[in-house]
Design a protein around this motif. Structure first.
Motif, PDB file in Angstrom:
ATOM      1  N   GLY A  52      50.365  49.980  56.344  1.00  0.00           N
ATOM      2  CA  GLY A  52      49.207  50.500  55.607  1.00  0.00           C
ATOM      3  C   GLY A  52      48.960  49.782  54.292  1.00  0.00           C
ATOM      4  N   PRO A  53      49.963  49.741  53.406  1.00  0.00           N
ATOM      5  CA  PRO A  53      49.766  49.003  52.154  1.00  0.00           C
ATOM      6  C   PRO A  53      49.530  47.506  52.360  1.00  0.00           C
ATOM      7  CG  PRO A  53      51.527  50.571  51.891  1.00  0.00           C
ATOM      8  CD  PRO A  53      51.167  50.568  53.349  1.00  0.00           C
ATOM      9  N   ALA A  54      50.126  46.931  53.408  1.00  0.00           N
ATOM     10  CA  ALA A  54      49.901  45.507  53.676  1.00  0.00           C
ATOM     11  C   ALA A  54      48.452  45.244  54.049  1.00  0.00           C
ATOM     12  CB  ALA A  54      50.832  45.029  54.788  1.00  0.00           C
ATOM     13  N   VAL A  55      47.885  46.095  54.886  1.00  0.00           N
ATOM     14  CA  VAL A  55      46.474  45.941  55.271  1.00  0.00           C
ATOM     15  C   VAL A  55      45.567  46.145  54.062  1.00  0.00           C
ATOM     16  CG1 VAL A  55      44.635  46.982  56.643  1.00  0.00           C
ATOM     17  CG2 VAL A  55      46.847  46.525  57.676  1.00  0.00           C
ATOM     18  N   ILE A  56      45.895  47.107  53.220  1.00  0.00           N
ATOM     19  CA  ILE A  56      45.098  47.346  52.014  1.00  0.00           C
ATOM     20  C   ILE A  56      45.198  46.163  51.064  1.00  0.00           C
ATOM     21  CG2 ILE A  56      44.877  48.828  49.985  1.00  0.00           C
ATOM     22  CD1 ILE A  56      45.849  51.118  51.879  1.00  0.00           C
ATOM     23  N   PHE A  57      46.387  45.567  50.971  1.00  0.00           N
ATOM     24  CA  PHE A  57      46.547  44.379  50.136  1.00  0.00           C
ATOM     25  C   PHE A  57      45.664  43.242  50.638  1.00  0.00           C
ATOM     26  CE2 PHE A  57      48.718  40.327  49.335  1.00  0.00           C
ATOM     27  CZ  PHE A  57      48.675  40.323  47.947  1.00  0.00           C
ATOM     28  N   LEU A  58      45.682  43.008  51.942  1.00  0.00           N
ATOM     29  CA  LEU A  58      44.851  41.944  52.512  1.00  0.00           C
ATOM     30  C   LEU A  58      43.360  42.245  52.342  1.00  0.00           C
ATOM     31  CD1 LEU A  58      46.781  41.075  55.773  1.00  0.00           C
ATOM     32  CD2 LEU A  58      46.601  39.720  53.678  1.00  0.00           C
ATOM     33  N   ALA A  59      42.971  43.493  52.534  1.00  0.00           N
ATOM     34  CA  ALA A  59      41.570  43.856  52.356  1.00  0.00           C
ATOM     35  C   ALA A  59      41.137  43.671  50.916  1.00  0.00           C
ATOM     36  CB  ALA A  59      41.351  45.294  52.793  1.00  0.00           C
ATOM     37  N   SER A  60      42.011  43.979  49.969  1.00  0.00           N
ATOM     38  CA  SER A  60      41.637  43.814  48.559  1.00  0.00           C
ATOM     39  C   SER A  60      41.527  42.340  48.172  1.00  0.00           C
ATOM     40  CB  SER A  60      42.639  44.531  47.658  1.00  0.00           C
ATOM     41  OG  SER A  60      43.887  43.886  47.668  1.00  0.00           O
ATOM     42  N   LEU A  61      42.244  41.477  48.877  1.00  0.00           N
ATOM     43  CA  LEU A  61      42.119  40.039  48.601  1.00  0.00           C
ATOM     44  C   LEU A  61      40.750  39.518  48.980  1.00  0.00           C
ATOM     45  CD1 LEU A  61      45.525  38.517  49.765  1.00  0.00           C
ATOM     46  CD2 LEU A  61      44.725  38.877  47.439  1.00  0.00           C
ATOM     47  N   PHE A  62      40.188  40.039  50.069  1.00  0.00           N
ATOM     48  CA  PHE A  62      38.913  39.570  50.560  1.00  0.00           C
ATOM     49  C   PHE A  62      37.736  40.377  50.033  1.00  0.00           C
ATOM     50  CE2 PHE A  62      41.939  38.202  53.880  1.00  0.00           C
ATOM     51  CZ  PHE A  62      41.758  36.833  53.727  1.00  0.00           C
ATOM     52  N   ASP A  63      38.004  41.313  49.156  1.00  0.00           N
ATOM     53  CA  ASP A  63      36.929  42.123  48.579  1.00  0.00           C
ATOM     54  C   ASP A  63      36.084  41.245  47.655  1.00  0.00           C
ATOM     55  OD1 ASP A  63      35.409  44.328  48.056  1.00  0.00           O
ATOM     56  OD2 ASP A  63      36.817  45.193  46.610  1.00  0.00           O
ATOM     57  N   SER A  64      34.787  41.342  47.789  1.00  0.00           N
ATOM     58  CA  SER A  64      33.888  40.469  47.022  1.00  0.00           C
ATOM     59  C   SER A  64      33.630  40.980  45.610  1.00  0.00           C
ATOM     60  CB  SER A  64      32.562  40.322  47.758  1.00  0.00           C
ATOM     61  OG  SER A  64      31.918  41.576  47.861  1.00  0.00           O
TER      62      SER A  64
END
Length: 65
Positions: A52-64
């Motif tokens: 869960g936190p790993a996916v959120i970390f990756l999503a936050s990296l690609f957040d514009s």
């Protein structure tokens, strides 16, 4: 540790809610799996705690934003 705190502090509110939801679901899964001696349930809980936190970390990296 300081780096992780800065990462969490810079998260959008939506990602913070998802972060705590995944931690909560994972903790519940681990506790339920250990209480019922169910290895798949405990494994699913650990998956939520780590994934869960790993996916959120990756999503936050690609957040514009």
């Amino acid at each position: 540790m300081n780096r992780y705190l800065r990462w969490y502090a810079s998260l959008h509110k939506f990602y913070r809610i998802l972060f705590w939801a995944s931690i909560s679901v994972g903790a519940f899964g681990v506790v339920a799996g250990l209480a019922t001696e169910s290895v798949p349930m405990a494994g699913l809980g650990v998956f939520w705690l780590v994934g869960g936190p790993a996916v959120i970390f990756l999503a936050s990296l690609f957040d514009s934003e």
